[in-house]
Structure formats: structure tokens, C-alpha cells
Design a protein around this motif. Structure first.
Motif, PDB file in Angstrom:
ATOM      1  N   PRO A   4       9.917  -6.521   5.772  1.00 14.84           N
ATOM      2  CA  PRO A   4       9.040  -5.373   6.045  1.00 14.84           C
ATOM      3  C   PRO A   4       8.233  -4.949   4.818  1.00 14.84           C
ATOM      4  O   PRO A   4       8.650  -5.161   3.674  1.00 14.84           O
ATOM      5  CB  PRO A   4      10.035  -4.266   6.446  1.00 14.84           C
ATOM      6  CG  PRO A   4      11.280  -4.984   6.857  1.00 14.84           C
ATOM      7  CD  PRO A   4      11.343  -6.194   5.976  1.00 14.84           C
ATOM      8  N   ALA A   5       7.074  -4.333   5.069  1.00 14.07           N
ATOM      9  CA  ALA A   5       6.234  -3.776   4.005  1.00 14.07           C
ATOM     10  C   ALA A   5       5.472  -2.578   4.563  1.00 14.07           C
ATOM     11  O   ALA A   5       5.209  -2.493   5.762  1.00 14.07           O
ATOM     12  CB  ALA A   5       5.263  -4.829   3.476  1.00 14.07           C
ATOM     13  N   ALA A   6       5.111  -1.652   3.680  1.00 14.92           N
ATOM     14  CA  ALA A   6       4.360  -0.459   4.085  1.00 14.92           C
ATOM     15  C   ALA A   6       3.052  -0.878   4.742  1.00 14.92           C
ATOM     16  O   ALA A   6       2.346  -1.749   4.237  1.00 14.92           O
ATOM     17  CB  ALA A   6       4.088   0.423   2.873  1.00 14.92           C
ATOM     18  N   HIS A   7       2.725  -0.202   5.870  1.00  9.17           N
ATOM     19  CA  HIS A   7       1.595  -0.690   6.667  1.00  9.17           C
ATOM     20  C   HIS A   7       0.640   0.412   7.119  1.00  9.17           C
ATOM     21  O   HIS A   7      -0.562   0.293   6.925  1.00  9.17           O
ATOM     22  CB  HIS A   7       2.156  -1.423   7.886  1.00  9.17           C
ATOM     23  CG  HIS A   7       1.120  -2.070   8.751  1.00  9.17           C
ATOM     24  ND1 HIS A   7       0.208  -2.982   8.260  1.00  9.17           N
ATOM     25  CD2 HIS A   7       0.850  -1.940  10.081  1.00  9.17           C
ATOM     26  CE1 HIS A   7      -0.579  -3.390   9.244  1.00  9.17           C
ATOM     27  NE2 HIS A   7      -0.224  -2.763  10.360  1.00  9.17           N
ATOM     28  N   TYR A   8       1.147   1.486   7.722  1.00  6.83           N
ATOM     29  CA  TYR A   8       0.252   2.456   8.362  1.00  6.83           C
ATOM     30  C   TYR A   8       0.823   3.877   8.282  1.00  6.83           C
ATOM     31  O   TYR A   8       2.021   4.086   8.463  1.00  6.83           O
ATOM     32  CB  TYR A   8       0.049   2.083   9.837  1.00  6.83           C
ATOM     33  CG  TYR A   8      -1.038   2.882  10.528  1.00  6.83           C
ATOM     34  CD1 TYR A   8      -2.362   2.480  10.472  1.00  6.83           C
ATOM     35  CD2 TYR A   8      -0.732   4.054  11.216  1.00  6.83           C
ATOM     36  CE1 TYR A   8      -3.360   3.225  11.087  1.00  6.83           C
ATOM     37  CE2 TYR A   8      -1.725   4.796  11.829  1.00  6.83           C
ATOM     38  CZ  TYR A   8      -3.044   4.373  11.767  1.00  6.83           C
ATOM     39  OH  TYR A   8      -4.027   5.121  12.367  1.00  6.83           O
ATOM     40  N   MET A   9      -0.067   4.828   8.008  1.00  7.84           N
ATOM     41  CA  MET A   9       0.309   6.240   7.954  1.00  7.84           C
ATOM     42  C   MET A   9      -0.032   6.914   9.280  1.00  7.84           C
ATOM     43  O   MET A   9      -1.196   6.999   9.668  1.00  7.84           O
ATOM     44  CB  MET A   9      -0.434   6.930   6.796  1.00  7.84           C
ATOM     45  CG  MET A   9      -0.449   8.448   6.841  1.00  7.84           C
ATOM     46  SD  MET A   9       1.178   9.219   6.892  1.00  7.84           S
ATOM     47  CE  MET A   9       1.601   9.219   5.155  1.00  7.84           C
ATOM     48  N   MET A  10       1.010   7.386  10.005  1.00  5.31           N
ATOM     49  CA  MET A  10       0.760   8.100  11.261  1.00  5.31           C
ATOM     50  C   MET A  10       0.251   9.516  10.999  1.00  5.31           C
ATOM     51  O   MET A  10      -0.454  10.101  11.809  1.00  5.31           O
ATOM     52  CB  MET A  10       2.030   8.162  12.112  1.00  5.31           C
ATOM     53  CG  MET A  10       2.237   6.981  13.031  1.00  5.31           C
ATOM     54  SD  MET A  10       2.887   5.519  12.205  1.00  5.31           S
ATOM     55  CE  MET A  10       4.611   5.960  11.977  1.00  5.31           C
TER      56      MET A  10
END
Length: 527
Positions: free
Chosen positions: A348-354
Motif C-alpha cells: 500500500p501507498a498514500a493515494h487520495y484525500m477524501m
């Protein structure tokens, strides 16, 4: 008041420019909004931190979700989005997204976007948590690049749009809760400039670079969110960050996204022992919501730290794999992997800010004449967990609604006499931005990533509090200003994650592992 500025300046001493709209960012949200406004006759200036190719849009692989097929419907899309959002979606925003989405996609196609076609019909794929095939894609797995190509071409050709690359937006010029423009740093001429406008639109993207491993380009440092918060705008849902489950995990290789569409076409996740493990975690197996897949992968990696986790496409038709995923195949081949036979190591890796700057359904923030759209904005459409491929659609739909809301605004008289200034002391010691960035990324990854608890979040906040004196000093360079943005947004993420004593969607607390009905609400912060 100069308490929300981070660089010293006086607008009376700086070159100034007027425009009807100032748009910060040149991804799908920024450029689509700019093009629609320009075609209506507004004068638009787009400022982008590096170049028009440095955006999350350009890197997007999977596609854009919209109910374009006769076997699909906005209602099905609506239900899927709500399920993924784990109880926190704003239903009105979701209705707008799914109902207006097809029209916006057709507009994009009218601009020249070429999506893949099979048998005379749009070729659609399926991704996690979607109940049917509804993901449009281009060149197999290069959807974002195709969209960015079209928008770049249209924006640069529009006579009413001026695109300024290498312009870093430092702060919003706000007085009495009205935004009059932007203070920006022009890298090419090494100077601050003032851009005044009738409306400022934040389309600055996400915050992925707060973390050591991210799918985001290096420009994604949360600048728009930080600027808006400093100026007094409300931010919402900052604890909800989405980590992409499958990102190439090879020593020395960049964190390259392996699209969810790979699993949508039937790829399996296997652990180091070769076992397919996702059916043990969720009935949808590899197509479970992203947060569940992420935690399952982390669980498997914890049980066998040396074994790793892999994507296996070897059982799929070779011709299909090579046709659908040419970009992934080309990249993996460069690292000696044949995706039709070899298992792809992923993590996993950081992807999207909700979360982001709180807006209503028309992109209006809590500051007058300041708007936001795309990943920098939060109207609640994604809830606690974004449904795959809804992000590009979000930028189109809510960017378009800003233009409709402000139609005719550029014909009103513009106030140009308001001046702004800030005079802050400088730091006594030089700031080592690179060392600070690496320390912060390590802390955020370890304690404010996919797995969190009170003790870890308090460590992040304690670290940030030791740097709080910086808030009362002036940044001397754009790099320092960007670092200030990283620190501020990290604090917003950690504070809200500490407040939310439950697990929901992209926010998972090991010390509160279950959702709680009392937390069916949003956390809204204002300076």
C-alpha cells in the motif's frame, strides 16, 4: 490582520495582475473549470506549481466512473458510492455526482478525449466495490494521460485562458472573510507577484507527499488546504485518507501504481506462500473496498515480513493483459518482470484525500469568492472511503458547477484598491527542509497511515508542537513555505484522526477497531 500569511510582503511594492478567475492547479478539476469559464467569456489565469504535466490526473490509470451503459444506471452508481463511503457520504452530493456525471463525461469526449471502444461501444471495466462494469478507460491503462492531453490542448488554445507554469501560490489575500486574490511566487523571475480576481478557485490536488510512499507527484503537498485553513476557511474529513492497496514494491524502484482495474479484470492477490488470501477477508475478495484490501495486505505482511504480497495475473489471457495494461507492462518490464508470468510485488501507498476544504454543492467555501473543487475540496461526496474511479468524475462535476454558479460574475465591478501586507520576524536558525520532510514523512507513515492509535497520533502531534514556533515566523523561500504547508496539513490529519475514536472507511484505529453510530458525523475544523 497578517496572522494568516507565511511570507513577508506588501502588495503596494509588488507587480500586480487582474483576472476574472484565478485557478490554482492544472489537473482535471482546474483545467476543466478553466475551459468552461473561458468559453463563457471570462478571463482566466491558471497558476500551476511546476508544469501542466505535474498532476495526479496525468498519473491516473484505471479510469473514470460514470453510468454510461444501458445495463447500468445512476441509481446503481449512487448505491455503490454510498456503500464504499461507510455511512459518511453526503447523499445530495452523491446524487449530483452520479446524475450529472455522464453529461460531464460527454463534454470531455466532445473536447476530444478518446476512450477505449470495443464493438462500437465504450469498453468498460470493473473495479473494487462497483456492482457492474462502468469504468471508462483510455489506451488500456493511461486514462489520466489521455484526459490531461485533451485538457492541456484545449486550455492552451483558449484565448481567454492564460496558463502560468512555475508559479507557487503562497497565500490567499483575504480580508473580512472575502478573498481578493492570491500572493504567488514566480520561480522563473524569482519574485513575488499579486494576482487579483473576482473569484479564486482551489484545484491544488491532494496531500500524498506527507507520506514516505505515495502514488502522488511531488507537487501534492496540501498547499491549497493549508492556504485556505490559514485564511479562515473550514476544512472537513481530514482524517480520511485513502491508501492504494497495490503499488509496485521493488527496492530502488519508484512507487508505481498498479491499477485496481488489474484486479477488476481478475488478478489475484497472493502472499509469500503463494496463497490467495483475500477471500478470507471479504466476500468480494480482491474487489473489496480499498481500505479492507489495504488492511488485509498489511496483515499478511505482518505474519510473514520476509514473504511480501504479490499480484498474480498469470492465469489471465495473455492477449487481454497486454492489451489492457500496456503502461503497467512496459514499466514492470523495465524492472525485469513479465506481468503475464511473474508475480508483481506490491504494497500500500498514500493515494487520495477524501477530506479537504469544506464546500457546498457549488464549490463555495466558507470564505466569500473562494471556491474549491477536485481533491482539495470536500463536499462529502466520498464519505469515509472513495469509490474507485470517482475522483476524476468529482473534478469534472463540481468544477463544472462552480462555473454555472459564477456565470456572469466577471461582468460585475471588481474591487482592486484593497492592499495587503505582512511583516513577520525571520527564523533565527536556517531550516533544513529536506531533513524535516523526511522526518515528517516517516512519522506520518508510521503513526498516521492506514493503521493508527492514540499513542502514535500523540507522537505526531508532539513532534509538530515542538515546531510550532515556526508559525510566528516568515518563510524566506517557496521551499520553506511548502514545508509549512506540509506541517499544517499533517497536524490537521493527526488531530482529526485522534478525535475520531472509531474505525470507519480509510480511518482505522487499532484501539477503536469498530465503527460507532455516535460517530456518524463529520469533523469540521476552522482556525
Amino acid at each position: 490582520m497578517a496572522d494568516h500569511y507565511i511570507m513577508n510582503f506588501n502588495t503596494r511594492d509588488l507587480p500586480g495582475y487582474n483576472s476574472d478567475f484565478i485557478i490554482l492547479g492544472s489537473g482535471i478539476a482546474g483545467f476543466f473549470t478553466a475551459i468552461l469559464a473561458g468559453r463563457l467569456g471570462a478571463g482566466v489565469t491558471v497558476l500551476t506549481k511546476q508544469t501542466i504535466l505535474d498532476s495526479n490526473t496525468d498519473k491516473a490509470q484505471g479510469g473514470i466512473a460514470a453510468a454510461m451503459d444501458t445495463e447500468d444506471s445512476p441509481e446503481l452508481h449512487y448505491q455503490d458510492t454510498l456503500r464504499a463511503g461507510a455511512g459518511l457520504c453526503d447523499r445530495g452530493a452523491v446524487r449530483i455526482l452520479v446524475n450529472e456525471g455522464p453529461r460531464r463525461v460527454l463534454q470531455l469526449m466532445d473536447m476530444g478525449a478518446r476512450f477505449d471502444v470495443e464493438g462500437g461501444r465504450l469498453a468498460l471495466t470493473r473495479e473494487g466495490a462497483h456492482s457492474c462494469r462502468r469504468i471508462l478507460h483510455a489506451s488500456g491503462d493511461a486514462t489520466g494521460a489521455e484526459i490531461q492531453r485533451v485538457l492541456n490542448k484545449q486550455a492552451l488554445a483558449e484565448k481567454n485562458i492564460e496558463v502560468l507554469e512555475q508559479h507557487f501560490a503562497v497565500d490567499l489575500l483575504v480580508r473580512d472573510n472575502v478573498c481578493y486574490g492570491v500572493l504567488a511566487y514566480d520561480y522563473k523571475n524569482d519574485t513575488l507577484k499579486v494576482y487579483r480576481s473576482r473569484a479564486v478557485i482551489l484545484a491544488t490536488g491532494g496531500v500524498g507527499q506527507l507520506y514516505a510512499h505515495s502514488t502522488n507527484p511531488e507537487v501534492a503537498t496540501g498547499d491549497g488546504i493549508a492556504m485556505a485553513y490559514r485564511a479562515g476557511a473550514e476544512v472537513m474529513d481530514m482524517e480520511f485518507l485513502q491508501f492504494h492497496p497495490t503499488v509496485l514494491n521493488l527496492p530502488g524502484a519508484p512507487r508505481f501504481l498498479i491499477s485496481e482495474a488489474v484486479r477488476g479484470e481478475g488478478a489475484y492477490l497472493r502472499n509469500g506462500r503463494g496463497e490467495r488470501f483475500m477471500p478470507r477477508y471479504h466476500e468480494l475478495a480482491e474487489l473489496a473496498p480499498r481500505d479492507i484490501v489495504v488492511r488485509a495486505i498489511l496483515e499478511e505482511m505482518q505474519h510473514d515480513p520476509q514473504g511480501g504480497v504479490f499480484l498474480d495475473l498469470s492465469h489471465l489471457d495473455t492477449e487481454l493483459v497486454l492489451h489492457r495494461f500496456p503502461n503497467i507492462n512496459r514499466t514492470c518490464k523495465g524492472y525485469g518482470l513479465d506481468i503475464t508470468r511473474d508475480m508483481i510485488p506490491v504494497a500500500p501507498a498514500a493515494h487520495y484525500m477524501m477530506g479537504g476544504v469544506k464546500t457546498n454543492y457549488f464549490g463555495e467555501t466558507t470564505i466569500e469568492r473562494l471556491y474549491a473543487c477536485g481533491e482539495a475540496a470536500c463536499q462529502g461526496v466520498h464519505g469515509a472511503n472513495r469509490l474507485a474511479s470517482n475522483s476524476l468524475l468529482d473534478g469534472l462535476v463540481f468544477g463544472g458547477r462552480i462555473v454555472e454558479r459564477t456565470a456572469g460574475l466577471w461582468r460585475e465591478k471588481m474591487e482592486t484598491r484593497v492592499d495587503f501586507a505582512a511583516e513577520l520576524p525571520y527564523m533565527n536558525e536556517p531550516l533544513d527542509c529536506l531533513a524535516l520532510q523526511e522526518e515528517l514523512q516517516a512519522l506520518m507513515s508510521r503513526y498516521a497511515g492506514p493503521l493508527r492509535d492514540r499513542q502514535g497520533l500523540e507522537k505526531v502531534l508532539s513532534y509538530l508542537s515542538e515546531l510550532s514556533d515556526m508559525e510566528n515566523t516568515a518563510a524566506q523561500t517557496p521551499r520553506q513555505a511548502e514545508m509549512r504547508n506540509r506541517l499544517m496539513v499533517s497536524r490537521l490529519v493527526a488531530e482529526t484522526a485522534l478525535m475520531r475514536t472509531e474505525s470507519r472507511g480509510g480511518h482505522f484505529r487499532r484501539d477503536y477497531p469498530r465503527p460507532r453510530k455516535s460517530w456518524l458525523k463529520h469533523i469540521i475544523l476552522r482556525k
